[in-house]
Scaffold this active site. Sequence first.
Site, PDB file in Angstrom:
ATOM      1  N   ASN A 117      21.535 -12.307 -53.145  1.00 57.24           N
ATOM      2  CA  ASN A 117      22.744 -11.630 -53.623  1.00 57.24           C
ATOM      3  C   ASN A 117      23.898 -12.567 -53.931  1.00 57.24           C
ATOM      4  OD1 ASN A 117      23.526 -12.468 -51.088  1.00 57.24           O
ATOM      5  ND2 ASN A 117      24.512 -10.541 -50.537  1.00 57.24           N
ATOM      6  N   ARG A 256      31.564  -7.784 -44.809  1.00 56.45           N
ATOM      7  CA  ARG A 256      31.249  -6.575 -44.049  1.00 56.45           C
ATOM      8  C   ARG A 256      32.552  -5.875 -43.684  1.00 56.45           C
ATOM      9  NH1 ARG A 256      27.096  -6.954 -46.024  1.00 56.45           N
ATOM     10  NH2 ARG A 256      25.003  -6.951 -45.115  1.00 56.45           N
ATOM     11  N   GLN A 285      28.778   3.245 -43.496  1.00 59.08           N
ATOM     12  CA  GLN A 285      28.250   3.492 -44.842  1.00 59.08           C
ATOM     13  C   GLN A 285      27.144   4.540 -44.791  1.00 59.08           C
ATOM     14  OE1 GLN A 285      29.246  -0.954 -46.701  1.00 59.08           O
ATOM     15  NE2 GLN A 285      27.151  -0.260 -46.620  1.00 59.08           N
ATOM     16  N   HIS A 309      29.498   0.208 -51.862  1.00 57.80           N
ATOM     17  CA  HIS A 309      28.828  -1.065 -51.576  1.00 57.80           C
ATOM     18  C   HIS A 309      27.744  -1.325 -52.619  1.00 57.80           C
ATOM     19  CE1 HIS A 309      26.804  -3.800 -48.314  1.00 57.80           C
ATOM     20  NE2 HIS A 309      27.179  -4.469 -49.397  1.00 57.80           N
TER      21      HIS A 309
END
Length: 358
Positions: A117, A256, A285, A309
């Site tokens: 990522n 985070r 989440q 997200h």
Amino acid sequence: MKVLAVLYNGFKAAIEEPRLLGTVENKLGMDKWLAARGHEFIVTSSKEGPNSDFEKHIVDAEVLITTPFHPGYLTRELMEKAQNLKICITAGVGSDHIDLNAAVDHKIQVLEVSGSNVTSVAEHAVMSMLLLVRNFVPAHEMIERGDWQVSEVARNAFDLEGKVIGTIGAGRIGYRIMQRLLPFNPKELLYYDYHEIPPEAESAVNCKRVGTVEELVSQCDIVTVNCPLHEGTRGMINDRLLSAFKPGAWLVNTARGAICDEQAVAKALARGQLRGYAGDVWNVQPAPKDHPWRTMKNPLGGGNGMVPHYSGTTLDAQARYASGTKTILENYLDGKPQAHQNIIVGAGKYETTSYGLH
């Protein structure tokens, strides 16, 4: 063997776009492969509470695949029930939804697709800085309303050039952010990390290490958070630390959500201590509908760049983490060694310092 995957529902979008691999519908592209090898593959989004598919199937699953975007929270209590569980694979980067200390104690391996990522998140972080600094969201909302008052948006719009920008964490993502910021000609790039960047890498982006996080935030016009969530970083950006920020600084968090105290951030933005806050990560989440970060504003009615997200789950990133997840699982099934950079917890011990110094 049972493989349990907790992914997010893609609904119509996942049916229309098969490259949405990280969804329940598209199953990381692994369903036919696992079936051909004779394994049971349970894919679900149901993860909350004792009646969820997650808690039902974890008791006899040997492999758990989770994702940071719709995390199945694997607690010590659940591990006690998961008598067959041998390995947890994060389809992406960031394994803080797993009780890593409990995984060490239970000798459950934890791996993630390291690097899958980094480009996606670094780009999103720089985009978020620009959105905040240029006061883009209120300007766009003005156009949607049919209004046109340049002074109302320009009064809180600035340039990236000439700003002091600092990153909390200078690993794969934090360093890439600094690389991407260099062409904007910032006044200074600073970083705080317990690992020092090699001198040649520091020189390449013209950055400087500072000794404490307080020292970093007190100097920066823009702070970006790029460290993992662990015992040492949970709630790190709280009322006390925010009071050390330069008045009117911008804060971007694509790491985070729980690294920041949600109420402290909302209050700091409301009173103007922060000029803006942006990111895509939330302490829970999916985020509750009444989460303060959904609607918080600065005194001029802007400064909110929050989104779901998704920074690390672009279609390009999904291709990388789906492929990496399959490789990790294939190595496990075939008894082959894993790439060391992917191992968070090995056989009863941490294999990385990314989640704190152990």
